[in-house]
Design an enzyme around this catalytic site. Structure first.
Site, PDB file in Angstrom:
ATOM      1  N   LYS A  98      -3.281  -1.786  10.537  1.00 62.34           N
ATOM      2  CA  LYS A  98      -3.693  -1.925   9.144  1.00 62.34           C
ATOM      3  C   LYS A  98      -3.975  -3.373   8.737  1.00 62.34           C
ATOM      4  O   LYS A  98      -4.761  -3.615   7.822  1.00 62.34           O
ATOM      5  CB  LYS A  98      -2.565  -1.407   8.229  1.00 62.34           C
ATOM      6  CG  LYS A  98      -2.283   0.075   8.365  1.00 62.34           C
ATOM      7  CD  LYS A  98      -3.279   0.885   7.577  1.00 62.34           C
ATOM      8  CE  LYS A  98      -2.829   2.322   7.425  1.00 62.34           C
ATOM      9  NZ  LYS A  98      -3.748   3.106   6.578  1.00 62.34           N
ATOM     10  N   GLU A 118      -9.203  12.797   8.039  1.00 58.64           N
ATOM     11  CA  GLU A 118      -9.158  14.119   7.423  1.00 58.64           C
ATOM     12  C   GLU A 118     -10.512  14.824   7.465  1.00 58.64           C
ATOM     13  O   GLU A 118     -10.582  16.024   7.717  1.00 58.64           O
ATOM     14  CB  GLU A 118      -8.711  13.989   5.971  1.00 58.64           C
ATOM     15  CG  GLU A 118      -7.310  13.450   5.773  1.00 58.64           C
ATOM     16  CD  GLU A 118      -7.087  13.077   4.334  1.00 58.64           C
ATOM     17  OE1 GLU A 118      -6.644  13.949   3.561  1.00 58.64           O
ATOM     18  OE2 GLU A 118      -7.375  11.920   3.961  1.00 58.64           O
ATOM     19  N   ASP A 156       0.841  -1.195   0.000  1.00 58.26           N
ATOM     20  CA  ASP A 156       0.000   0.000   0.000  1.00 58.26           C
ATOM     21  C   ASP A 156       0.875   1.243   0.000  1.00 58.26           C
ATOM     22  O   ASP A 156       1.887   1.303   0.722  1.00 58.26           O
ATOM     23  CB  ASP A 156      -0.919  -0.002   1.223  1.00 58.26           C
ATOM     24  CG  ASP A 156      -2.062   0.993   1.057  1.00 58.26           C
ATOM     25  OD1 ASP A 156      -2.663   1.012  -0.023  1.00 58.26           O
ATOM     26  OD2 ASP A 156      -2.347   1.743   1.998  1.00 58.26           O
ATOM     27  N   ASP A 207      -8.743   0.491   2.620  1.00 57.82           N
ATOM     28  CA  ASP A 207      -7.705   0.062   3.562  1.00 57.82           C
ATOM     29  C   ASP A 207      -8.132   0.489   4.964  1.00 57.82           C
ATOM     30  O   ASP A 207      -7.774   1.557   5.441  1.00 57.82           O
ATOM     31  CB  ASP A 207      -6.367   0.698   3.173  1.00 57.82           C
ATOM     32  CG  ASP A 207      -5.214   0.187   4.004  1.00 57.82           C
ATOM     33  OD1 ASP A 207      -5.255  -0.983   4.403  1.00 57.82           O
ATOM     34  OD2 ASP A 207      -4.263   0.951   4.239  1.00 57.82           O
ATOM     35  N   GLU A 258      -9.935   4.196   4.365  1.00 53.77           N
ATOM     36  CA  GLU A 258      -9.092   4.885   3.398  1.00 53.77           C
ATOM     37  C   GLU A 258      -9.599   4.522   2.014  1.00 53.77           C
ATOM     38  O   GLU A 258      -9.541   3.357   1.611  1.00 53.77           O
ATOM     39  CB  GLU A 258      -7.612   4.521   3.569  1.00 53.77           C
ATOM     40  CG  GLU A 258      -7.020   5.085   4.852  1.00 53.77           C
ATOM     41  CD  GLU A 258      -5.508   4.950   4.908  1.00 53.77           C
ATOM     42  OE1 GLU A 258      -4.950   4.198   4.086  1.00 53.77           O
ATOM     43  OE2 GLU A 258      -4.892   5.593   5.779  1.00 53.77           O
ATOM     44  N   THR A 262      -8.472  -5.563   4.627  1.00 54.64           N
ATOM     45  CA  THR A 262      -8.500  -4.662   3.477  1.00 54.64           C
ATOM     46  C   THR A 262      -9.578  -5.181   2.540  1.00 54.64           C
ATOM     47  O   THR A 262      -9.549  -6.353   2.151  1.00 54.64           O
ATOM     48  CB  THR A 262      -7.146  -4.648   2.742  1.00 54.64           C
ATOM     49  OG1 THR A 262      -6.121  -4.234   3.641  1.00 54.64           O
ATOM     50  CG2 THR A 262      -7.184  -3.711   1.543  1.00 54.64           C
ATOM     51  N   GLN A 306      -2.542   2.334  15.325  1.00 57.63           N
ATOM     52  CA  GLN A 306      -1.490   2.774  14.407  1.00 57.63           C
ATOM     53  C   GLN A 306      -0.595   3.838  15.041  1.00 57.63           C
ATOM     54  O   GLN A 306       0.631   3.791  14.922  1.00 57.63           O
ATOM     55  CB  GLN A 306      -2.130   3.314  13.128  1.00 57.63           C
ATOM     56  CG  GLN A 306      -1.143   3.794  12.080  1.00 57.63           C
ATOM     57  CD  GLN A 306      -1.843   4.396  10.874  1.00 57.63           C
ATOM     58  OE1 GLN A 306      -3.071   4.490  10.820  1.00 57.63           O
ATOM     59  NE2 GLN A 306      -1.063   4.818   9.894  1.00 57.63           N
ATOM     60  N   ARG A 341      -6.762   3.893  13.819  1.00 59.18           N
ATOM     61  CA  ARG A 341      -5.850   5.021  13.981  1.00 59.18           C
ATOM     62  C   ARG A 341      -5.189   5.060  15.359  1.00 59.18           C
ATOM     63  O   ARG A 341      -4.032   5.487  15.480  1.00 59.18           O
ATOM     64  CB  ARG A 341      -6.607   6.339  13.748  1.00 59.18           C
ATOM     65  CG  ARG A 341      -7.214   6.484  12.366  1.00 59.18           C
ATOM     66  CD  ARG A 341      -6.170   6.500  11.288  1.00 59.18           C
ATOM     67  NE  ARG A 341      -6.762   6.788   9.970  1.00 59.18           N
ATOM     68  CZ  ARG A 341      -6.122   6.685   8.834  1.00 59.18           C
ATOM     69  NH1 ARG A 341      -4.856   6.270   8.814  1.00 59.18           N
ATOM     70  NH2 ARG A 341      -6.725   6.962   7.694  1.00 59.18           N
ATOM     71  N   HIS A 394      -3.581  14.339   0.768  1.00 63.36           N
ATOM     72  CA  HIS A 394      -3.693  13.517   1.979  1.00 63.36           C
ATOM     73  C   HIS A 394      -2.444  13.660   2.847  1.00 63.36           C
ATOM     74  O   HIS A 394      -2.538  13.850   4.066  1.00 63.36           O
ATOM     75  CB  HIS A 394      -3.901  12.055   1.583  1.00 63.36           C
ATOM     76  CG  HIS A 394      -3.886  11.097   2.736  1.00 63.36           C
ATOM     77  ND1 HIS A 394      -4.856  11.084   3.718  1.00 63.36           N
ATOM     78  CD2 HIS A 394      -3.002  10.123   3.072  1.00 63.36           C
ATOM     79  CE1 HIS A 394      -4.582  10.138   4.599  1.00 63.36           C
ATOM     80  NE2 HIS A 394      -3.458   9.539   4.231  1.00 63.36           N
ATOM     81  N   TYR A 410       1.210   5.793  -0.486  1.00 55.97           N
ATOM     82  CA  TYR A 410       0.862   7.042   0.202  1.00 55.97           C
ATOM     83  C   TYR A 410       1.065   8.157  -0.818  1.00 55.97           C
ATOM     84  O   TYR A 410       1.944   8.990  -0.681  1.00 55.97           O
ATOM     85  CB  TYR A 410       1.823   7.172   1.391  1.00 55.97           C
ATOM     86  CG  TYR A 410       1.578   8.271   2.396  1.00 55.97           C
ATOM     87  CD1 TYR A 410       0.362   8.423   3.037  1.00 55.97           C
ATOM     88  CD2 TYR A 410       2.621   9.137   2.754  1.00 55.97           C
ATOM     89  CE1 TYR A 410       0.176   9.403   3.997  1.00 55.97           C
ATOM     90  CE2 TYR A 410       2.445  10.116   3.712  1.00 55.97           C
ATOM     91  CZ  TYR A 410       1.221  10.245   4.332  1.00 55.97           C
ATOM     92  OH  TYR A 410       1.040  11.221   5.291  1.00 55.97           O
ATOM     93  N   GLU A 413      -9.304   4.081  -1.649  1.00 51.60           N
ATOM     94  CA  GLU A 413      -8.146   3.863  -2.498  1.00 51.60           C
ATOM     95  C   GLU A 413      -8.538   3.136  -3.783  1.00 51.60           C
ATOM     96  O   GLU A 413      -9.663   2.655  -3.938  1.00 51.60           O
ATOM     97  CB  GLU A 413      -7.085   3.033  -1.764  1.00 51.60           C
ATOM     98  CG  GLU A 413      -6.619   3.627  -0.453  1.00 51.60           C
ATOM     99  CD  GLU A 413      -5.381   2.932   0.102  1.00 51.60           C
ATOM    100  OE1 GLU A 413      -4.663   2.290  -0.702  1.00 51.60           O
ATOM    101  OE2 GLU A 413      -5.153   3.020   1.318  1.00 51.60           O
ATOM    102  N   ARG A 455       2.276  17.115  12.558  1.00 49.26           N
ATOM    103  CA  ARG A 455       3.572  17.811  12.621  1.00 49.26           C
ATOM    104  C   ARG A 455       3.347  19.310  12.404  1.00 49.26           C
ATOM    105  O   ARG A 455       3.899  19.910  11.462  1.00 49.26           O
ATOM    106  CB  ARG A 455       4.544  17.260  11.565  1.00 49.26           C
ATOM    107  CG  ARG A 455       4.907  15.801  11.755  1.00 49.26           C
ATOM    108  CD  ARG A 455       5.972  15.343  10.741  1.00 49.26           C
ATOM    109  NE  ARG A 455       5.516  15.535   9.366  1.00 49.26           N
ATOM    110  CZ  ARG A 455       4.749  14.676   8.689  1.00 49.26           C
ATOM    111  NH1 ARG A 455       4.330  13.569   9.272  1.00 49.26           N
ATOM    112  NH2 ARG A 455       4.394  14.931   7.442  1.00 49.26           N
TER     113      ARG A 455
END
Length: 403
Positions: free
Chosen positions: A245, A352, A117, A225, A191, A249, A232, A229, A124, A119, A193, A133
């Site tokens: 994760k 998000e 998988d 996916d 997610e 899936t 994770q 959280r 995103h 990114y 995807e 961050r």
């Protein structure tokens, strides 16, 4: 309505013909099927009845043999199938082999070999960077514009659309907690995807070049996916995703061949950093795809992510995945990573959409930050097709059940 008379504008007309594996009503026998409108053609039985040389690829309980056969066979089989469902002289033979979609059981269409998988959405990645961050000079990590970041997942927990998803359990620790605790995830996410399905394998020690993407990749499907959280966040430093994760899936039951998506090919976003030669696609065919995804929670649409915004293409991901000499196997599956557009209503995860739980979604059945038991998530999508038609990508759905 007769199975051949697909209404004008149907996204599953003869211009599409995605592949799956199904069992007819009252039978446990699996066979390769091709979707036409609201029916499924028993492709293997049709090949046998019409004396086709492709019966050995289609009269099988999995797509594996067809995937391994290679691009020439993929194109030949697609031409044959198109003729079988459009040429009037074939109707008498083929009509009895059409099954109402509502009457069949759909299965995972191929045996998943390896699962990777990525990114690849800049939107995103920037959203996640801003959340976690906030003091960094750039919301992207220093390597993000130089290579497609990814991780190896767990192929044994890839499941077909409609499979219930058991809420995962694991360790979690909030920043203010003195010690970790164990229990069901309380921040279960999605997610949105797109998954790419590898057909032709490669030799170990021989990287796959950008220009060879279409020689190895058969088609694509929708992919969810699922992500815990809280699990994770506690486990992923320093090595990356693991139990947060690997529990499940979900993929669509239908694999859309790349040949059905010629009209959906687009250039990716402008590159802002020079790329190393093995990733430089400036002189390659357009590597992006214009796919319009819709995300619904309990039937309520919460997001519409555009796949055309993805910074890294599927060809670049394949090239990077093999540049160290790693080999491909028939049935390898790799996910694009969360698809998110630049607008708030185009974000492909609840992380998000709710900004890490700060801004709950207002749904008809109550507010949501992350998924509750009983919630059903459905991804659907379409792509531009020939003459203004739409190419349907099926759906992938899953309902959360308690741990």
């Amino acid at each position: 309505m007769p199975p051949f008379d697909v209404p004008e504008g149907d996204p599953f007309g003869p211009h599409n013909l995605p592949y799956g594996v199904f069992s007819p009503a009252g039978s446990e026998q699996r066979t390769v099927g091709v979707r036409l409108g609201d029916h499924v053609l028993d492709a293997g039985a049709a090949a046998v009845a019409l004396g086709s040389p492709y019966a050995s690829l289609l009269a099988r309980p999995t797509l594996g043999p067809l995937l391994a056969a290679g691009r020439t066979a993929w194109s030949d089989v697609r031409r044959a199938l198109t003729a079988w469902v459009t040429v009037p002289s074939h109707r008498e033979t083929v009509a009895p082999l059409m099954h109402p979609l509502s009457s069949v059981t759909l299965h995972l269409p191929f045996e998943v070999a390896d699962y990777v998988d990525f990114y690849a959405s800049e939107n995103h990645a920037r959203n996640v960077g801003r959340m976690f961050r906030p003091d960094a000079p750039d919301s992207l990590t220093p390597n993000w514009k130089h290579l497609p970041i990814g991780y190896h997942g767990r192929s044994g927990t890839v499941v077909v659309s409609g499979t219930e998803i058991v809420r995962p359990a694991g360790q979690r620790k909030a920043p203010a907690d003195p010690a970790p605790v164990f229990g069901p995830s309380v921040r279960l996410d999605i997610e949105a995807e797109v998954g790419f399905v590898v057909g032709v394998p490669s030799r170990m020690g021989h990287p796959v070049a950008l220009g060879d993407f279409r020689e190895h990749v058969f088609g694509l499907c929708l992919l969810n996916d699922w992500s815990a959280r809280d699990v994770q966040a506690w486990e992923y430093v320093p090595l990356g995703p693991f139990l947060g994760k690997s529990f499940a899936t979900s993929v669509s039951a239908w694999i859309t061949p790349l040949d059905a998506l010629e009209d959906a090919r687009v250039a990716p976003p402008e590159r802002t950093h020079p790329l190393l030669p093995y990733l430089d696609d400036a002189d390659e065919e357009p590597g992006g795809y214009d796919l319009r995804i819709s995300v619904a929670v309990n039937g309520h649409v919460v997001s519409e992510p555009p796949f055309s915004t993805m910074y890294w293409t599927a060809a670049q991901q394949l090239a990077h995945m093999t540049v160290n000499g790693a080999s491909l196997r028939t049935g390898d599956l790799y996910g694009s990573g969360t698809v998110s557009g630049p607008e708030p209503g185009q974000r492909g995860s609840l992380l998000e959409l709710t900004w890490n739980g700060r801004d709950p979604l207002d749904l008809p059945d109550g507010k949501r930050t992350f998924l509750e038991d009983g919630d059903t998530v459905t991804l659907t999508a379409w792509a531009p097709g020939p003459g203004g038609a739409r190419v349907g990508l099926g759906e992938v759905t899953g309902t959360i059940v308690p741990a």
